[in-house]
Design a protein around this motif. Structure first.
Motif, PDB file in Angstrom:
ATOM      1  N   ALA A  18       0.836  -1.202   0.000  1.00  0.00           N
ATOM      2  CA  ALA A  18       0.000   0.000   0.000  1.00  0.00           C
ATOM      3  C   ALA A  18       0.871   1.253   0.000  1.00  0.00           C
ATOM      4  N   ARG A  20       3.876   1.522  -1.179  1.00  0.00           N
ATOM      5  CA  ARG A  20       4.471   1.632  -2.511  1.00  0.00           C
ATOM      6  C   ARG A  20       3.476   2.251  -3.486  1.00  0.00           C
ATOM      7  N   GLN A  21       2.210   1.843  -3.407  1.00  0.00           N
ATOM      8  CA  GLN A  21       1.189   2.387  -4.308  1.00  0.00           C
ATOM      9  C   GLN A  21       0.982   3.880  -4.073  1.00  0.00           C
ATOM     10  N   SER A  23       3.326   5.903  -2.830  1.00  0.00           N
ATOM     11  CA  SER A  23       4.649   6.558  -2.885  1.00  0.00           C
ATOM     12  C   SER A  23       5.020   7.192  -1.550  1.00  0.00           C
ATOM     13  N   SER A  53      -7.472  -1.711  -2.453  1.00  0.00           N
ATOM     14  CA  SER A  53      -6.999  -0.841  -3.541  1.00  0.00           C
ATOM     15  C   SER A  53      -7.965   0.301  -3.807  1.00  0.00           C
ATOM     16  N   ASP A  57      -7.198   4.345  -3.815  1.00  0.00           N
ATOM     17  CA  ASP A  57      -7.563   5.223  -4.937  1.00  0.00           C
ATOM     18  C   ASP A  57      -8.417   6.394  -4.455  1.00  0.00           C
TER      19      ASP A  57
END
Length: 67
Positions: A18, A20-21, A23, A53, A57
């Motif tokens: 999470a 990593r997604q 940043s 996810s 988002d």
């Protein structure tokens, strides 16, 4: 890569993935959780923190947070 699936085929990501997604570092997500900030998360089995996810988002799209 550690990705978990629920019965509705919604991805559940661990803290590292999470982060990593988004940043950010895993430590940043942990800090946000302790401060009741950041993206929505779920606890699986009462202890394992996972992120959907779609919630990541939503957090990125609208700055939504709900802990």
């Amino acid at each position: 890569m550690e990705v978990f699936m629920t019965h509705r085929s919604t991805e559940l990501l661990n803290t590292k993935l999470a982060a990593r997604q988004l940043s950010v570092s895993p430590q940043t997500l942990e800090k946000w959780r302790s401060q009741n900030r950041g993206p929505r998360f779920v606890k699986v089995g009462g202890t394992a923190v996972r992120y959907r996810s779609v919630d990541l988002d939503a957090f990125v799209d609208g700055g939504h947070h709900d802990c």
